[in-house]
Design an enzyme around this catalytic site. Structure first.
Site, mmCIF file in Angstrom:
data_model
loop_
_atom_site.group_PDB
_atom_site.id
_atom_site.type_symbol
_atom_site.label_atom_id
_atom_site.label_comp_id
_atom_site.label_asym_id
_atom_site.label_seq_id
_atom_site.Cartn_x
_atom_site.Cartn_y
_atom_site.Cartn_z
ATOM 1 N N ARG A 291 0.901 -1.148 0.019
ATOM 2 C CA ARG A 291 -0.118 0.006 0.027
ATOM 3 C C ARG A 291 0.750 1.232 -0.171
ATOM 4 O O ARG A 291 0.405 2.390 -0.225
ATOM 5 C CB ARG A 291 -0.982 -0.063 1.462
ATOM 6 N N TRP B 285 12.291 7.603 6.116
ATOM 7 C CA TRP B 285 13.428 6.837 6.891
ATOM 8 C C TRP B 285 13.458 5.559 6.460
ATOM 9 O O TRP B 285 14.399 4.966 6.549
ATOM 10 C CB TRP B 285 13.090 7.017 8.514
ATOM 11 N N ARG C 280 4.361 16.816 8.733
ATOM 12 C CA ARG C 280 5.273 16.245 9.628
ATOM 13 C C ARG C 280 6.492 15.513 8.914
ATOM 14 O O ARG C 280 6.425 15.340 7.696
ATOM 15 C CB ARG C 280 4.651 15.084 10.396
ATOM 16 N N GLN D 297 9.856 12.508 9.425
ATOM 17 C CA GLN D 297 10.140 11.348 10.187
ATOM 18 C C GLN D 297 11.702 11.159 10.642
ATOM 19 O O GLN D 297 12.202 12.377 10.414
ATOM 20 C CB GLN D 297 9.930 10.210 8.960
ATOM 21 N N ASP E 73 4.493 3.946 14.547
ATOM 22 C CA ASP E 73 2.955 3.975 14.832
ATOM 23 C C ASP E 73 2.367 2.829 14.697
ATOM 24 O O ASP E 73 2.311 2.291 13.257
ATOM 25 C CB ASP E 73 2.512 5.017 13.542
ATOM 26 N N GLU F 58 7.135 -6.657 5.364
ATOM 27 C CA GLU F 58 7.364 -5.461 6.238
ATOM 28 C C GLU F 58 8.054 -5.663 7.523
ATOM 29 O O GLU F 58 8.857 -4.774 8.251
ATOM 30 C CB GLU F 58 5.982 -4.551 6.233
#
Length: 536
Positions: free
Chosen positions: A142, A149, A195, A197, A301, A485
């Protein structure tokens, strides 16, 4: 030194051009489509809210909104038909076609780079995708765009695969983003611009000339300084006990950094999840949105690191935490600027940043080092106390060389006792159902551990971590044909899990770290059992 400056000048020219095209076309999808966006996300038209955030409108947003208000497609079915008629919506992520070939894992990784490479010097009107001047590698699944990062760890593998051209392209892309927006955003989407990272840009630059990193630091000094200014904004006159954006002033006036997000709205890519989370707690929803967004800036997160009660997302208080990893990276950034200034002959700048690194080291020792536990811990600046939880973030001071020899020795002992599991280093010791907690291990944290421990002479432990990780990754690859991942490093008989979305395959940073470790430890690269790994 003149020739290498040309790409930077080209990137700056593109940045100026694209800034001129900003305004409405750089607004987030949430801002562009207002109640239509809210309705699509809350009615769960797509199982993954990121699909609509990544959709491209087929005509100007104002016209689409007018049609929406006129037609009022209220049912989920009618709403989905409306969206599909007026947007180009990306499909569900497809598995890599390479998964069926079952090449040896090195060859598989080398072949994946082209599969994961994108080139988007221009983007369609009103798309959330940000244009970038050079080709780049996406994580996969996705995650269809460049991420901050992630990219450093991807670059480690690109270098080992002989793709230094693509590595250099990606450094130029991040330099462009810093020139265009004043910082490297979380990812190359308009909805990520509020934001950043973890600041790994300096480490990326260091990969350009590994035998002489200051050469790269001097070349990209303007961007390094700009990123530093972004992270340190507001630090000049901040009184003790106060915080502003990404800085907090502690009791003795020391300045350390925290994660933050300049928006306090639900995240575009997780709108429904954020709204539901805010509804589950009595506090101001905007506070919850800010805390969730700040955790997204951290890259972790979500994790118990950010939970006031150490267990539940409803208690998230990210902005109160002074994180070990962020401040270690800021030390690395300051040190890179110092080295770049020295190479450029700017001795006043070099002296200034030498003082900054010394001040940060002192502050980290005072507030983040726990002498009794023998580890670096996160510090809650609002409650004036350290976290009680040891996490893999304690290894970052070794990676950026801010730890003393004695601290490194103690952290190595704790890592072996508390964090090293059968499949690698576990993220935290707590199992909360969040993806950045036990039982998960992540490729970037394995590299942070291996590189940091090796630097301080803990070579046997570094090799043990690398070996266990490679065995874990290779086992899943043999069974599925995929690199994932994240991985379960405790039971090692299943993929990693938890979090807001299914475990993704692709996967940029797993490919990069695994390829790098296989080059560093070739004798361990083809082992099939942890029992075969050398003992620390």
């Amino acid at each position: 030194m003149k020739a290498p400056l040309v790409p930077a000048l080209v990137a700056l020219s593109l940045a100026i051009t694209h800034m001129a095209l900003a305004g409405e076309q750089r607004l987030t999808p949430q801002a562009l489509f207002q109640d239509l966006y809210v309705d699509v996300e809350l009615q769960r038209i797509f199982s993954d809210g990121k699909r609509f955030a990544d959709a491209t409108p087929l005509s100007p947003p104002s016209g689409i909104l007018a049609l929406y208000h006129a037609q009022k497609p209220l049912s989920p079915e009618a709403l989905k038909r409306f969206v599909e008629a007026h947007f180009d919506v990306p499909g569900d992520p497809a598995a890599s076609p390479l998964a069926l070939e079952r090449l040896p894992i090195r060859e598989h990784i080398d072949a994946l780079w082209n599969h994961l490479t994108r080139d988007t010097p221009t983007t369609r009107p009103y798309s959330s995708l940000l244009p970038l001047p050079r080709p780049y590698v996406v994580p996969g699944g996705r995650f269809r765009e460049l991420y901050y990062w992630d990219s450093y760890f991807t670059m480690l593998g690109l270098a080992e695969s002989g793709r230094r051209d693509l590595l250099a392209d990606m450094v130029q892309d991040f330099a462009y983003l810093i020139d265009a927006y004043g910082h490297a955003p979380n990812g190359a989407r308009s909805y990520y611009l509020s934001r950043s990272q973890p600041p790994f840009f300096y480490a990326m630059v260091g990969l350009l000339s590994p035998a002489d990193p200051p050469a790269g630091f001097a070349m990209y000094l303007p961007q390094l300084k700009a990123e530093y200014a972004f992270w340190m904004d507001g630090s000049g006159d901040l009184p003790p006990g106060r915080a502003h954006r990404r800085v907090a002033a502690l009791d003795d006036g020391s300045i350390l950094n925290r994660y933050w997000d300049d928006s306090d709205l639900p995240r575009d890519e997780s709108y429904r999840e954020d709204v539901e989370q805010a509804q589950s707690t009595p506090r101001d929803p905007r506070r919850t949105y800010r805390e969730l967004r700040a955790a997204a800036e951290s890259g972790w997160d979500f994790s118990s690191r950010w939970f006031a009660d150490s267990q539940t997302l409803a208690s998230i208080d990210t902005t109160e935490v002074i994180p070990v990893d962020l401040n270690s990276l800021m030390f690395g950034l300051e040190n890179a600027i110092r080295a770049g200034c020295e190479r450029a002959g700017d001795h006043d700048c070099a002296d200034s940043f030498a003082r900054r690194t010394a001040a940060r080291r002192t502050a980290m020792d005072r507030y983040l080092w726990d002498q009794d536990r023998g580890v670096f811990l996160d510090y809650n600046w609002a409650r004036r106390r350290r976290s009680g939880a040891v996490t893999a973030a304690t290894l970052y001071p070794l990676f950026t060389h801010v730890a003393s020899e004695a601290e490194a020795a103690s952290i190595a002992t704790t890592t072996q006792r508390e964090l090293l599991k059968s499949g690698g280093v576990v993220t935290t010791a707590r199992d909360t159902g969040q993806q950045w907690d036990a039982p998960n291990g992540w490729a970037p944290l394995q590299w942070i551990a291996v590189a940091g421990l090796a630097h301080y002479g803990r070579s046997a432990l570094a090799e043990q971590i690398a070996c266990r990780w490679m065995v874990n990754v290779a086992r899943v690859y043999r069974e599925t044909g995929k690199l994932l991942e994240k991985y379960d490093v405790i039971t090692t008989d299943r993929p990693g899990g938890g979090g807001e979305y299914p475990t993704q395959d692709g996967f940029g940073w797993t490919n990069g770290v695994t390829r790098k470790l296989m080059a560093l430890y070739p004798a361990d690269a083809d082992l099939v059992s942890v029992d075969q790994c050398p003992r620390p």
